[in-house]
Every structure is written in C-alpha cells, then in structure tokens.
Design a protein around this motif. Structure first.
Motif, PDB file in Angstrom:
ATOM      1  N   ASN A  19     -10.395   7.976   3.514  1.00 45.23           N
ATOM      2  CA  ASN A  19     -11.312   8.930   2.961  1.00 45.23           C
ATOM      3  C   ASN A  19     -11.019   9.366   1.464  1.00 45.23           C
ATOM      4  OD1 ASN A  19     -12.970   8.678   5.371  1.00 45.23           O
ATOM      5  ND2 ASN A  19     -11.871  10.594   6.342  1.00 45.23           N
ATOM      6  N   CYS A  20      -9.825   9.791   1.117  1.00 46.36           N
ATOM      7  CA  CYS A  20      -9.559  10.079  -0.107  1.00 46.36           C
ATOM      8  C   CYS A  20      -9.732   8.792  -1.054  1.00 46.36           C
ATOM      9  CB  CYS A  20      -8.191  10.732  -0.354  1.00 46.36           C
ATOM     10  SG  CYS A  20      -6.783   9.722   0.215  1.00 46.36           S
ATOM     11  N   VAL A  21      -9.417   7.741  -0.628  1.00 41.66           N
ATOM     12  CA  VAL A  21      -9.550   6.337  -1.654  1.00 41.66           C
ATOM     13  C   VAL A  21     -10.827   5.902  -1.712  1.00 41.66           C
ATOM     14  CG1 VAL A  21      -8.582   4.066  -1.814  1.00 41.66           C
ATOM     15  CG2 VAL A  21      -7.075   5.862  -0.971  1.00 41.66           C
ATOM     16  N   HIS A  22     -11.608   6.078  -0.676  1.00 42.08           N
ATOM     17  CA  HIS A  22     -13.075   5.499  -0.636  1.00 42.08           C
ATOM     18  C   HIS A  22     -14.082   6.546  -0.118  1.00 42.08           C
ATOM     19  CE1 HIS A  22     -12.493   1.480  -2.229  1.00 42.08           C
ATOM     20  NE2 HIS A  22     -11.467   1.346  -1.462  1.00 42.08           N
ATOM     21  N   ALA A  36      -7.175   6.057  -9.810  1.00 46.96           N
ATOM     22  CA  ALA A  36      -8.046   4.940  -9.876  1.00 46.96           C
ATOM     23  C   ALA A  36      -7.587   3.852  -9.138  1.00 46.96           C
ATOM     24  CB  ALA A  36      -8.645   4.931 -11.071  1.00 46.96           C
ATOM     25  N   GLY A  37      -6.334   3.331  -9.624  1.00 49.90           N
ATOM     26  CA  GLY A  37      -5.906   2.040  -9.200  1.00 49.90           C
ATOM     27  C   GLY A  37      -5.390   2.158  -7.624  1.00 49.90           C
ATOM     28  N   TRP A  82      -5.970  -0.642  -2.292  1.00 58.22           N
ATOM     29  CA  TRP A  82      -6.608  -0.427  -1.025  1.00 58.22           C
ATOM     30  C   TRP A  82      -7.449  -1.548  -0.557  1.00 58.22           C
ATOM     31  CZ3 TRP A  82      -6.164   3.131   3.012  1.00 58.22           C
ATOM     32  CH2 TRP A  82      -6.928   3.230   3.855  1.00 58.22           C
ATOM     33  N   GLN A  83      -8.196  -2.130  -1.592  1.00 63.06           N
ATOM     34  CA  GLN A  83      -9.181  -3.203  -1.137  1.00 63.06           C
ATOM     35  C   GLN A  83      -8.275  -4.544  -1.338  1.00 63.06           C
ATOM     36  OE1 GLN A  83     -11.720  -2.930  -4.790  1.00 63.06           O
ATOM     37  NE2 GLN A  83     -13.329  -1.672  -3.471  1.00 63.06           N
ATOM     38  N   TRP A 129       0.774  -1.067  -0.135  1.00 59.06           N
ATOM     39  CA  TRP A 129      -0.041   0.042  -0.141  1.00 59.06           C
ATOM     40  C   TRP A 129       0.694   1.278   0.125  1.00 59.06           C
ATOM     41  CZ3 TRP A 129      -3.990   2.768  -1.100  1.00 59.06           C
ATOM     42  CH2 TRP A 129      -4.109   3.818  -0.636  1.00 59.06           C
ATOM     43  N   ALA A 130       1.867   1.295   1.028  1.00 54.51           N
ATOM     44  CA  ALA A 130       2.868   2.504   0.992  1.00 54.51           C
ATOM     45  C   ALA A 130       3.518   2.924  -0.447  1.00 54.51           C
ATOM     46  CB  ALA A 130       3.709   2.382   2.027  1.00 54.51           C
ATOM     47  N   THR A 131       3.899   1.644  -0.921  1.00 53.12           N
ATOM     48  CA  THR A 131       4.675   1.998  -2.228  1.00 53.12           C
ATOM     49  C   THR A 131       3.790   2.374  -3.205  1.00 53.12           C
ATOM     50  OG1 THR A 131       5.963  -0.140  -1.821  1.00 53.12           O
ATOM     51  CG2 THR A 131       5.820   0.710  -4.072  1.00 53.12           C
ATOM     52  N   SER A 132       2.369   1.774  -3.434  1.00 51.97           N
ATOM     53  CA  SER A 132       1.235   2.389  -4.399  1.00 51.97           C
ATOM     54  C   SER A 132       1.202   3.767  -3.930  1.00 51.97           C
ATOM     55  CB  SER A 132       0.183   1.648  -4.282  1.00 51.97           C
ATOM     56  OG  SER A 132       0.328   0.191  -4.471  1.00 51.97           O
TER      57      SER A 132
END
Length: 373
Positions: free
Chosen positions: A199-202, A169-170, A175-176, A129-132
């Motif tokens: 909150n900013c991702v979903h 979008a990715g 995250w999921q 997640w952190a890398t993304s």
C-alpha cells in the motif's frame, strides 16, 4: 504433522564459529547459536530492529524471513548489519556514524546496484526487495546535522538534500522488478494476507476533484472540481494528507504514512527541490504527524519540519490560508504535539475574504523578508 526443523545453511568460518540456520514448520529460518560475530548482529536485528521497521502485519514476517536470507545474500547481510548499527546509534543517542556502519551501507548499496543492473535471478527477489527497503529506511534516518540552521531547506540545496525521496520513488520500481505481490514470495508464505508494504509503495490514486479534501487545503492549493494529479501538482499530496491527518501518528502506522512519500508525484518532488512554499508547507504538515513515529523517521521529521517552518516564516506569503496553516504546523513543531485535524478544519471560517487563486504553483505571491530594505 509439523515438518521437523532441518539444518539448511552454514555461513561463516569452519567449526564452531559458523553461523547456522534451520527451517521451522512454517518455512522460516531461525538462527542457531554460534560464536560468529554475525550471529550477534542477526539476533539483534531479528529480536529488536526488524520489529521496529514495519507495522503489526509485516514486522513479524520480516523478522522471521530476513535473517535466513541475509546469510545467503551478501547485499542483504550488509543492509541488515548497517540498519542494526543505525538502530544501535539511535538508541544510544550517538550522532556520528561509525566506520562499520558506513562500510556496510556502502557495500549494501554497491552490491544492490550491481544486482539491479543485471538480470534478476528469481531466487534473489525477496532479498533484493528487503535490501532496498532497509536502505530506504537508513537514508531517511541519516541526516548530516542536528543543527536546524544547517538543515534543508535553510541550507543551500544539493543532490543529497532530498535523496531519501528519490529512494522512495525507486522503491516502486524495485517492487515491480521483484514482483513482490507474487504468491511464492517468502514473505507471503509467512504472512499470506496483503503483500508487505504494497500500500505504501503503490497507493491508490486519489479521485479527481475536491470531494473529501480538507477545505483549508483546497483553498491553499487552488484546487477545484476539475483538479487532478495531472493538472495540479498539489492535488495528490493534498488528498493523501487529508486522509493521513485523521490517522494517529503512532509507530504502528508508520507504513500508512509512507503512502505520502512513496506515492509522491515527480512534479511535486520537483517543487520541493525548488523550495516552492506550498509544497514545503504540505511536506511540513506530513512531518508533523511523524514526531512520535519510528526511530528511523522521527529525527528527520522533527528537524526538517522545524527548518521548513523557519524558512517559510522568513517569507511573506500572501496566499489565502497559508499563514494560518503554517501557524498550526509551527505550533506542532515547537510543542512536538500531534497536529490536530480540528485545528485545520476550524481555520477556514476564520480566513479573510477569498481571493482568486490560480490552479497551480505559478500564482504563489512571495516576498522574502529582506525585500524592500
């Protein structure tokens, strides 16, 4: 009693050049002094760059958790190094990417893609997640020019023009996949309130209709009481922009503003790829709130907002309210002042008599400036 700090990791060459970490009482790993070049990069990241990538709620958690993870997972180390080098370049004002920066970005992307193409190991989820997230920030920062005329949408579109939006979008998918709202996330252990960046991702989906949406945006986007994100591609963007326009455009609020990009509907992204005037104007309005945000957002926000204003200025858009909103955004792009909500609120009473606007993008009447010559 607090748990004693224990040496948990040694990465690098043998002897005095090894980079070592130890775990503190809260479970965060800290970097022990060494002569390893990795040490200097990780310290710059921990003490400076990590503190510029989130908000007050998330930045300390990331600064404490990520360096230790980066020493265990190569893909994250490359992402952290690349982001730190990008920050170095932003602080010095250098425009041309250095070889090391490009190398680490390429390695981080390649290794991350490999991880995402296979079954994710549970222990790697936080690092993935952190890398993304850092690759997304790097993509937003990296623009190929500082010349407005060579900037999208003035230049011809190509696959990389809106790559940063594709990355946003990715992030929702990653995250999921990594289940970042789980209780055993290292980030949740350090900062056990809201999961970082959730909150900013979903973001929450806007309610149907026009309640709460700025009247000038209702008019501009052809919204009515039956409008939703499914039947009008502008509805979600207009609703979220209305909320964001009232938020101070400060660095601490950068993740709040990423709600607009992170929750963007694919139909709206498609309109941006087609350079749809209303979609471009809404994007420019969002950009205008980021002129004084974080270092990784500001260059793109300022340059592409100016380019959008010039592009739209070369068109004669006939829809009600369009030129008035464009005037507010253009003024903001020229003065680099934060867009004032009051200016947009006051626009509606000064507009000409309303014309019927269809619910969607097909009714936009556009004449290029060279038409008729």
């Amino acid at each position: 009693m607090p748990r004693a700090e224990t040496d948990v990791s040694t990465v690098g060459t043998a002897g005095s050049n090894a980079t070592r970490t130890k775990t503190d009482a809260k479970g965060a790993e800290t970097i022990c002094p060494s002569n390893d070049p990795k040490h200097a990069v990780l310290l710059r990241f921990k003490n400076r760059t990590a503190l510029s990538l989130g908000n007050a709620q998330t930045r300390l958690a990331y600064a404490r958790v990520v360096p230790g993870l980066a020493l265990r997972y190569g893909f994250l180390f490359h992402a952290v190094t690349a982001t730190t080098l990008l920050h170095d370049r932003a602080l010095t004002g250098a425009q041309v990417p250095q070889h090391d920066e490009l190398h680490h970005l390429g390695q981080a992307a390649a290794l991350l893609n490999h991880r995402l193409s296979t079954k994710i190991v549970a222990a790697e989820r936080d690092a993935i997640w952190a890398t993304s997230a850092y690759l997304c920030a790097s993509t937003i920062f990296n623009i190929s020019t500082t010349v407005r005329q060579h900037t999208w949408p003035l230049k011809s579109s190509n696959q990389s023009s809106l790559e940063w939006l594709t990355m946003q979008a990715g992030l929702r998918i990653v995250w999921q996949m990594t289940e970042m709202d789980r209780q055993d996330s290292a980030f949740s252990q350090i900062e056990p309130t809201t999961p970082p960046s959730s909150n900013c991702v979903h973001p929450t989906e806007p309610i149907p209709g026009i309640n709460g949406i700025l009247p000038i945006l209702v008019t501009l986007c052809g919204l009515d009481k039956n409008s939703t994100g499914e039947n009008n591609p502008y509805h979600t963007a207009a609703s979220r922009l209305t909320t964001l326009l009232a938020v101070p455009g400060t660095p601490d609020n950068v993740l709040t503003f990423m709600v607009f990009a992170g929750g963007m509907k694919k139909e709206f992204r498609a309109l941006l790829h087609k350079k749809d005037p209303r979609a471009l104007l809404l994007l420019a309005l969002w950009y205008s709130k980021l002129f004084h945000s974080m270092w990784w957002v500001v260059p793109r926000a300022r340059l592409e907002c100016q380019a959008i204003c010039q592009y739209l200025g070369e068109m004669r858009v006939q829809e009600r309210g369009f030129q008035q909103v464009l005037g507010v955004v253009r003024k903001a792009s020229e003065t680099l002042e934060l867009t004032c909500v009051a200016e947009l609120v006051d626009l509606l009473p000064r507009l000409p008599v309303e014309k019927k606007v269809a619910n969607g993008p097909t009714s936009m009447k556009v004449e290029m400036f060279w038409d008729g010559y």
